[in-house]
Design a protein around this motif. Structure first.
Motif, PDB file in Angstrom:
ATOM      1  N   LEU A  37       0.823  -1.206   0.000  1.00  0.00           N
ATOM      2  CA  LEU A  37       0.000   0.000   0.000  1.00  0.00           C
ATOM      3  C   LEU A  37       0.859   1.260   0.000  1.00  0.00           C
ATOM      4  O   LEU A  37       0.567   2.231  -0.691  1.00  0.00           O
ATOM      5  N   SER A  38       1.929   1.245   0.760  1.00  0.00           N
ATOM      6  CA  SER A  38       2.757   2.432   0.958  1.00  0.00           C
ATOM      7  C   SER A  38       3.928   2.485  -0.016  1.00  0.00           C
ATOM      8  O   SER A  38       4.803   1.617   0.006  1.00  0.00           O
ATOM      9  N   ALA A  39       3.960   3.510  -0.843  1.00  0.00           N
ATOM     10  CA  ALA A  39       5.100   3.703  -1.747  1.00  0.00           C
ATOM     11  C   ALA A  39       6.365   3.964  -0.956  1.00  0.00           C
ATOM     12  O   ALA A  39       7.458   3.510  -1.347  1.00  0.00           O
ATOM     13  N   ASP A  40       6.256   4.656   0.174  1.00  0.00           N
ATOM     14  CA  ASP A  40       7.431   4.910   1.011  1.00  0.00           C
ATOM     15  C   ASP A  40       7.992   3.611   1.579  1.00  0.00           C
ATOM     16  O   ASP A  40       9.212   3.412   1.633  1.00  0.00           O
ATOM     17  N   ALA A  41       7.103   2.725   2.006  1.00  0.00           N
ATOM     18  CA  ALA A  41       7.564   1.449   2.571  1.00  0.00           C
ATOM     19  C   ALA A  41       8.290   0.615   1.525  1.00  0.00           C
ATOM     20  O   ALA A  41       9.228  -0.139   1.855  1.00  0.00           O
ATOM     21  N   LEU A  42       7.907   0.758   0.273  1.00  0.00           N
ATOM     22  CA  LEU A  42       8.538  -0.014  -0.807  1.00  0.00           C
ATOM     23  C   LEU A  42       9.962   0.454  -1.097  1.00  0.00           C
ATOM     24  O   LEU A  42      10.699  -0.229  -1.815  1.00  0.00           O
ATOM     25  N   LYS A  43      10.364   1.579  -0.528  1.00  0.00           N
ATOM     26  CA  LYS A  43      11.729   2.053  -0.736  1.00  0.00           C
ATOM     27  C   LYS A  43      12.761   1.093  -0.148  1.00  0.00           C
ATOM     28  O   LYS A  43      13.951   1.176  -0.484  1.00  0.00           O
ATOM     29  N   VAL A  44      12.324   0.194   0.713  1.00  0.00           N
ATOM     30  CA  VAL A  44      13.233  -0.807   1.263  1.00  0.00           C
ATOM     31  C   VAL A  44      13.829  -1.677   0.168  1.00  0.00           C
ATOM     32  O   VAL A  44      14.886  -2.302   0.350  1.00  0.00           O
ATOM     33  N   PHE A  45      13.181  -1.703  -1.006  1.00  0.00           N
ATOM     34  CA  PHE A  45      13.657  -2.527  -2.123  1.00  0.00           C
ATOM     35  C   PHE A  45      14.454  -1.730  -3.155  1.00  0.00           C
ATOM     36  O   PHE A  45      14.786  -2.254  -4.219  1.00  0.00           O
ATOM     37  N   ASN A  46      14.794  -0.486  -2.849  1.00  0.00           N
ATOM     38  CA  ASN A  46      15.457   0.381  -3.834  1.00  0.00           C
ATOM     39  C   ASN A  46      16.797  -0.167  -4.327  1.00  0.00           C
ATOM     40  O   ASN A  46      17.205   0.113  -5.455  1.00  0.00           O
ATOM     41  N   ASP A  47      17.487  -0.920  -3.507  1.00  0.00           N
ATOM     42  CA  ASP A  47      18.817  -1.409  -3.873  1.00  0.00           C
ATOM     43  C   ASP A  47      18.786  -2.739  -4.621  1.00  0.00           C
ATOM     44  O   ASP A  47      19.840  -3.266  -4.989  1.00  0.00           O
TER      45      ASP A  47
END
Length: 253
Positions: A37-47
């Motif tokens: 749901l959260s685009a911010d939470a998905l930042k955990v996968f940025n790398d």
């Protein structure tokens, strides 16, 4: 690598179990759409490498968004092979203190309606592709037993078990398997709400080995269930609970 070149979508990706599932699927060779749901939470996968993992912000209570998520996976990686309906929320509150709007509807919409949307969208995608596929739903041992303060959660997860059976029957002619995994007490942020209630040590001791299951242990079971090695497992819920539902809290020890 038993999931080599398979494309999987995982909802509830940013949670403790979701992240563990995604790491395991990638290790097994899958390409993954991490959805939350959260685009911010998905930042955990940025790398993570873009050719192996993409993210997608989705509200699973909205069918059109779930349908778009499934289409995105097929567009990015060629086709859909696996959908894992892992998004879920919980609430610890005595039944008679419930507000029907705030304490029943949100949990039901995510845990029950969200799984229904995932099954429907994935099943239609598999049918359009003309390919076999797997749908894996995250249930809970609380679908099978009554417990205090978790009325809505238990009811929603019981519905997941029945949706798993019914969908498996209807989708079997397409070569699609539908099954569920039922974690017990897993050390995740959702479970940590019991710390504030002063119940953490009590519920820890309720496990057969008196230790919480870890998210990576659930991920190991999930990776097996969505692989071809589990081809004979269909329409059922597999408990991954350290036997939690099979005994009462020991009087001694």
């Amino acid at each position: 690598m038993r999931l080599l070149n398979k494309t999987a979508v995982v909802t509830g990706a940013a949670g403790g179990i979701g992240q563990a599932i995604i790491r395991k699927l990638l290790a097994e060779g899958a390409r993954v759409v991490a959805a939350d749901l959260s685009a911010d939470a998905l930042k955990v996968f940025n790398d993570f490498p873009a050719d192996k993992l993409v993210t997608f912000s989705v509200d699973v209570t909205d069918y059109k968004q779930v349908e778009a998520m499934v289409k995105h996976a097929a567009d990015q990686f060629g086709q859909l092979d696996i959908l894992i309906n892992n998004a879920g929320i919980g609430l610890a509150k005595p039944l008679l203190q419930h507000d029907p709007i705030n304490d029943f509807e949100p949990v039901t919409n995510v845990n029950q309606k969200g799984v229904y949307h995932g099954i429907l969208a994935a099943g239609r995608q598999f049918q359009a592709q003309g390919t076999r596929g797997v749908i894996l739903n995250t249930s809970s041992v609380y679908a099978q037993i009554a417990s205090e303060m978790t009325f809505t959660y238990n009811v929603s997860k019981a519905a997941v078990d029945m949706m798993t059976k019914c969908a498996a029957l209807e989708l079997a002619p397409l070569g699609v398997r539908v099954c569920a995994v039922a974690p017990g007490r897993v050390d995740t942020p959702m479970l940590r709400q019991y710390e504030a209630l002063g119940l953490w040590e009590h519920i820890r001791k309720e496990q057969m080995r008196q230790e919480f299951t870890q998210p990576n242990e659930i991920a190991d079971v999930v990776a097996f269930l969505v692989s071809d090695e589990a081809n004979c497992i269909n329409g059922c819920t597999v408990n991954a609970s350290d036997g939690f539902e099979n005994f009462k809290y020991p009087l001694l020890g």
